[in-house]
Design an enzyme around this catalytic site. Structure first.
Site, PDB file in Angstrom:
ATOM      1  N   SER A 143       0.834  -1.204   0.000  1.00 34.29           N
ATOM      2  CA  SER A 143       0.000   0.000   0.000  1.00 34.29           C
ATOM      3  C   SER A 143       0.864   1.247   0.000  1.00 34.29           C
ATOM      4  O   SER A 143       2.000   1.228   0.475  1.00 34.29           O
ATOM      5  CB  SER A 143      -0.910   0.014   1.233  1.00 34.29           C
ATOM      6  OG  SER A 143      -1.596   1.252   1.301  1.00 34.29           O
ATOM      7  N   HIS A 144       0.307   2.331  -0.513  1.00 32.65           N
ATOM      8  CA  HIS A 144       0.990   3.618  -0.430  1.00 32.65           C
ATOM      9  C   HIS A 144       1.115   4.082   1.019  1.00 32.65           C
ATOM     10  O   HIS A 144       1.919   4.948   1.332  1.00 32.65           O
ATOM     11  CB  HIS A 144       0.236   4.674  -1.242  1.00 32.65           C
ATOM     12  CG  HIS A 144       0.566   4.638  -2.709  1.00 32.65           C
ATOM     13  ND1 HIS A 144       0.344   3.535  -3.497  1.00 32.65           N
ATOM     14  CD2 HIS A 144       1.129   5.576  -3.518  1.00 32.65           C
ATOM     15  CE1 HIS A 144       0.753   3.790  -4.727  1.00 32.65           C
ATOM     16  NE2 HIS A 144       1.236   5.023  -4.771  1.00 32.65           N
ATOM     17  N   SER A 145       0.292   3.527   1.884  1.00 32.82           N
ATOM     18  CA  SER A 145       0.284   3.961   3.282  1.00 32.82           C
ATOM     19  C   SER A 145       0.588   2.793   4.205  1.00 32.82           C
ATOM     20  O   SER A 145      -0.058   1.738   4.128  1.00 32.82           O
ATOM     21  CB  SER A 145      -1.090   4.548   3.621  1.00 32.82           C
ATOM     22  OG  SER A 145      -1.320   4.480   5.013  1.00 32.82           O
ATOM     23  N   ASP A 190      -2.367  -1.479  -3.936  1.00 34.78           N
ATOM     24  CA  ASP A 190      -3.492  -0.538  -3.988  1.00 34.78           C
ATOM     25  C   ASP A 190      -3.551   0.325  -5.252  1.00 34.78           C
ATOM     26  O   ASP A 190      -4.502   0.215  -6.018  1.00 34.78           O
ATOM     27  CB  ASP A 190      -3.620   0.294  -2.697  1.00 34.78           C
ATOM     28  CG  ASP A 190      -2.402   1.125  -2.350  1.00 34.78           C
ATOM     29  OD1 ASP A 190      -1.422   1.143  -3.123  1.00 34.78           O
ATOM     30  OD2 ASP A 190      -2.428   1.786  -1.287  1.00 34.78           O
ATOM     31  N   GLY A 225       3.779   6.290  -0.457  1.00 36.21           N
ATOM     32  CA  GLY A 225       4.428   5.776  -1.668  1.00 36.21           C
ATOM     33  C   GLY A 225       4.718   4.300  -1.468  1.00 36.21           C
ATOM     34  O   GLY A 225       4.283   3.712  -0.475  1.00 36.21           O
TER      35      GLY A 225
END
Lengths: 126, 205
Positions: free
Chosen positions: A10-12, A68, A44
């Site tokens: 995930s980016h988070s 994601d 990112g």
């Protein structure tokens, strides 16, 4: 055979952690590893984090990657190409629902291909 | 002429200088139609590239490009990392064991372009950095040696044209028609890459 491992990309970091918490309720024995956020904790994705998570989650049944947003997919592909394992699959599936279904299927001892298919059909009614 | 490993280092340093000085500008472009991280991601990535290249010594163009690619892949958080990483890795692989004369270098850039299309699952006309790489390479085929002015002007014109394209790939595609009228940030950073290459060629003559 051990259950196939799952990597959440995930980016988070928080999103990845939260999804792992949810999955943990239904699949305690499936290796779930996280690659959330960049190396320095920003929003990112990181090839290095994905590579590390793959190494940790990999079992003799392989490992499924679920991501994601777009650039996460590109970094997942790079990590797969650079890995020495040849039993890694990338699911084109919604991160939460896909990983949830995948973990349940993996926990039941399904093959990597079946786990991937289940993830990709997570939002289908049938 | 042919490029040396030293030229590659000069190329990356010049690219880095441009990106550092345009960091805020790249960020503002990306805030308009993307997630706003292109400036900071590129600035950090290319800074790490220069650190890496300075720390090492290179016998070949291919090796210097490979370290450039691997550093960008691991140090850039956004889409630019895997994209630029793939482009330079393909160039490196193509030039392995070869001199970087014009023909070999151009063949390598074509491999880079193929890599960008494959990695981004994208084609020309989708408002991505491919809209700079593709026309630059096409134009280079008309020449039989490095031409700094041709490189720079083709890259600049192609970058400007991305303003009129509607984004159908990347984060900007969520904006649809609202992406029209804005420059594509990846095409702007690609212009800096080719402008830096042009200046490297000029310096090497």
């Amino acid at each position: 055979m051990e259950p196939a491992g799952i990597v959440l990309i995930s980016h988070s970091a928080k999103v990845a952690e939260g999804i792992k918490e949810i999955i943990h309720q239904v699949a305690k024995d499936v290796p779930i590893e996280l690659a959330g956020g960049t190396n320095d904790g920003r929003i990112g994705t990181s090839v290095e984090k994905i590579q590390t998570a793959i190494e940790r989650a990999h079992t003799d049944s392989g490992v499924l990657l679920i991501y994601d947003l777009g650039s996460a997919m590109m970094n997942a592909e790079v990590a797969v190409e650079m890995s020495e394992f040849d039993d890694i699959e990338i699911a084109n599936a919604p991160l939460l629902e896909g990983a949830y279904v995948a973990a349940v299927e993996s926990g039941m001892g399904k093959s990597l291909a079946q786990v991937k298919l289940a993830a990709e059909r997570a939002l289908h009614e049938d | 002429m042919e490029l040396t490993a030293h030229d590659i280092i000069t190329w990356m340093k010049k690219t880095n200088d441009k990106i550092q000085s345009k960091k805020e500008y790249l960020t503002s472009l990306d805030q308009a139609i993307g997630d706003g991280d292109h400036g900071i991601n590129m600035a950090r990535g290319f800074n790490e590239v220069v650190v890496k290249l300075d720390d090492s010594s290179y016998e070949s163009v291919s090796d210097a490009l490979k370290d450039t690619a691997m550093t960008l892949m691991s140090k850039v958080g956004g889409a630019a990392g895997p994209l630029y990483g793939t482009a330079f890795l393909k160039l490196s692989t193509s030039l392995k064991g070869k001199s970087a004369d014009y023909t070999h270098f151009l063949n390598g850039l074509e491999e880079s372009l193929a890599g960008l299309k494959q990695r981004g699952k994208s084609q020309e006309g989708e408002k991505t950095l491919i809209d700079v790489w593709a026309p630059v390479i096409e134009k280079m085929k008309e020449s039989d040696d490095f031409d700094a002015s041709l490189l720079k002007h083709t890259a600049e014109d192609s970058m400007e044209k991305t303003k009129d394209i509607k984004a159908t790939k990347g984060r900007a595609s969520y904006l649809g028609d609202r992406s029209i009228g804005h420059l594509d940030p990846g095409s702007v950073s690609s212009f800096y890459v080719f402008e830096a290459l042009a200046e490297t060629i000029e310096g090497g003559r």
